[in-house]
Write a protein that holds these residues in place. Structure first.
Motif, PDB file in Angstrom:
ATOM      1  N   GLN A 117       0.508   1.770  -2.448  1.00 31.52           N
ATOM      2  CA  GLN A 117      -0.941   1.506  -2.458  1.00 31.52           C
ATOM      3  C   GLN A 117      -1.633   2.204  -1.274  1.00 31.52           C
ATOM      4  N   SER A 118      -1.025   2.088  -0.073  1.00 38.78           N
ATOM      5  CA  SER A 118      -1.615   2.756   1.091  1.00 38.78           C
ATOM      6  C   SER A 118      -1.621   4.261   0.885  1.00 38.78           C
ATOM      7  N   ARG A 119      -0.579   4.767   0.223  1.00 37.29           N
ATOM      8  CA  ARG A 119      -0.517   6.212  -0.023  1.00 37.29           C
ATOM      9  C   ARG A 119      -1.698   6.639  -0.900  1.00 37.29           C
ATOM     10  N   ARG A 120      -1.945   5.856  -1.950  1.00 32.10           N
ATOM     11  CA  ARG A 120      -3.061   6.202  -2.832  1.00 32.10           C
ATOM     12  C   ARG A 120      -4.397   6.119  -2.105  1.00 32.10           C
ATOM     13  N   ARG A 164     -15.539   3.545   8.018  1.00 29.32           N
ATOM     14  CA  ARG A 164     -15.369   4.411   6.860  1.00 29.32           C
ATOM     15  C   ARG A 164     -13.913   4.524   6.444  1.00 29.32           C
ATOM     16  N   LEU A 165     -13.027   4.410   7.412  1.00 28.95           N
ATOM     17  CA  LEU A 165     -11.595   4.494   7.108  1.00 28.95           C
ATOM     18  C   LEU A 165     -11.015   3.112   6.795  1.00 28.95           C
ATOM     19  N   LEU A 175      -8.885   9.187   0.872  1.00 25.75           N
ATOM     20  CA  LEU A 175      -9.532   9.627   2.114  1.00 25.75           C
ATOM     21  C   LEU A 175      -9.498  11.153   2.234  1.00 25.75           C
ATOM     22  N   VAL A 176      -8.368  11.742   1.850  1.00 22.98           N
ATOM     23  CA  VAL A 176      -8.243  13.209   1.932  1.00 22.98           C
ATOM     24  C   VAL A 176      -9.231  13.867   0.960  1.00 22.98           C
TER      25      VAL A 176
END
Ligand SMILES: Nc1ncnc2c1ncn2[C@@H]1O[C@H](COP(=O)(O)OP(=O)(O)OP(=O)(O)O)[C@@H](O)[C@H]1O
Length: 314
Positions: A166-169, A119-120, A174-175
């Protein structure tokens, strides 16, 4: 009837060497919301959340997580709370799957590690050693560890620091998924854009104190910041016509470009005025104040009042 809060912090004080680094902090995190704590380096953010997580003992005040004391009722709180701390680090030689399995073993009814990693977005990397994962993947392992015990509230400290945009977005997504699953999220960040984009409620902490606490829109509104409207037109337009509008406080003109400053009702009145003169503007753009602007305005006001320095807010 309103549900009980997920977290309440009342008059929290934490001292190091007699210096109060958390000084009478009070917060209420409602169930199901994303609550962000923002503030400059050394403001006391991590100390506050570490105390909520039961990792530090308060010198005064109370902390409750779903009504439980994190120190006195450690077992109950461990079952309710998932924590991802700043710069979590795990054993380099363990794989992502082994790390999550290890933490799963601490809970009675953990999530399935494989499903959680899938899922992650870590399914393909489940067998990769921690040291070989990218920064974004390592962050997601720490989120998996925070989530594996099915927490009702999760604390995330500087979750996206060091990640590429991109990873931040992706991490923001996920949050938001957590909130959609009714998990309450308390996050600490120094990225204003992150707080503005994600949070339902933001508390601004400075030098150990909560100096503002509201929705992002409320904080921006209360900061009393002006909006700016930019447009270009080659039509005959006298800036005095615009300046006469009560919503407008200033007009700057550079040949065909106009920059109009005013309150939040200015857009409608300026566009109406242009319409009344049959002027169709080119490149109309509204610059809304951001949470970052509000932060600078609020902390600047504090500077004005007590003349102390606040380097990180600048
Ligand atoms: N164990 C400790 N002993 C002594 N001082 C400490 C300890 N932990 C934190 N401090 C001090 O307390 C203050 C608040 O630190 P804290 O980590 O809570 O701030 P922060 O807002 O999370 O900052 P950052 O964004 O830099 O992580 C800082 O001045 C820090 O140096």
């Amino acid at each position: 009837m309103k549900a009980d809060p997920a977290i309440t912090v009342t008059g929290l004080v934490k001292r190091y060497d007699s210096r109060a680094v958390v000084d009478e902090v009070s917060l209420t995190v409602e169930q199901g919301e994303i609550f962000a704590i923002v503030g400059p380096n050394g403001a006391g953010k991590s100390t506050t959340i570490e105390t909520i997580a039961g990792l530090r003992t308060p010198d005064a005040g109370t902390v409750r997580v779903f009504g439980h004391d994190p120190i006195g009722d450690r077992t109950a709180v461990r079952g309710l709370l998932g924590v991802q701390l700043q710069e979590s680090s795990f054993q380099d030689k363990l794989t992502a799957r082994e790390i999550v399995d290890t933490y799963a073993g601490l809970y009675q009814d953990p999530l399935d590690s494989g499903e959680l990693l899938d899922r992650l977005g870590l399914g393909p990397s489940a067998g990769t050693r921690y040291a070989k994962l990218s920064g974004g993947q390592q962050q997601r392992v720490s989120i998996a560890v925070a989530l594996v015990g099915r927490p009702r509230v999760v604390i995330l400290d500087e979750l996206t620091t060091g990640l590429d945009p991109q990873s931040r977005r992706e991490t923001w997504g996920l949050v938001e998924d957590l909130r959609d699953d009714d998990v309450t999220v308390l996050l600490v960040t120094h990225f204003m854009e992150e707080a503005e984009r994600l949070a339902d409620h933001v508390a601004l902490i400075d030098r150990g104190r909560v100096v503002a606490s509201d929705t992002p829109a409320g904080l921006i509104g209360d900061a009393g910041l002006a909006q700016q409207l930019r447009f270009t037109t080659a039509a005959a337009l006298d800036e005095d016509w615009i300046l006469r509008l009560p919503e407008v406080s200033a007009v700057a003109r550079d040949r065909h470009e106009f920059v109009v400053t005013g309150d939040e009702r200015m857009l409608f009145s300026v566009v109406s005025l242009l319409g009344a003169h049959d002027i169709v503007p080119d490149r109309l753009q509204v610059d809304q104040p951001t949470l970052d602007d509000a932060f600078v305005a609020i902390t600047g006001r504090l500077l004005d009042t007590d003349h102390t320095t606040l380097e990180a807010a600048r």
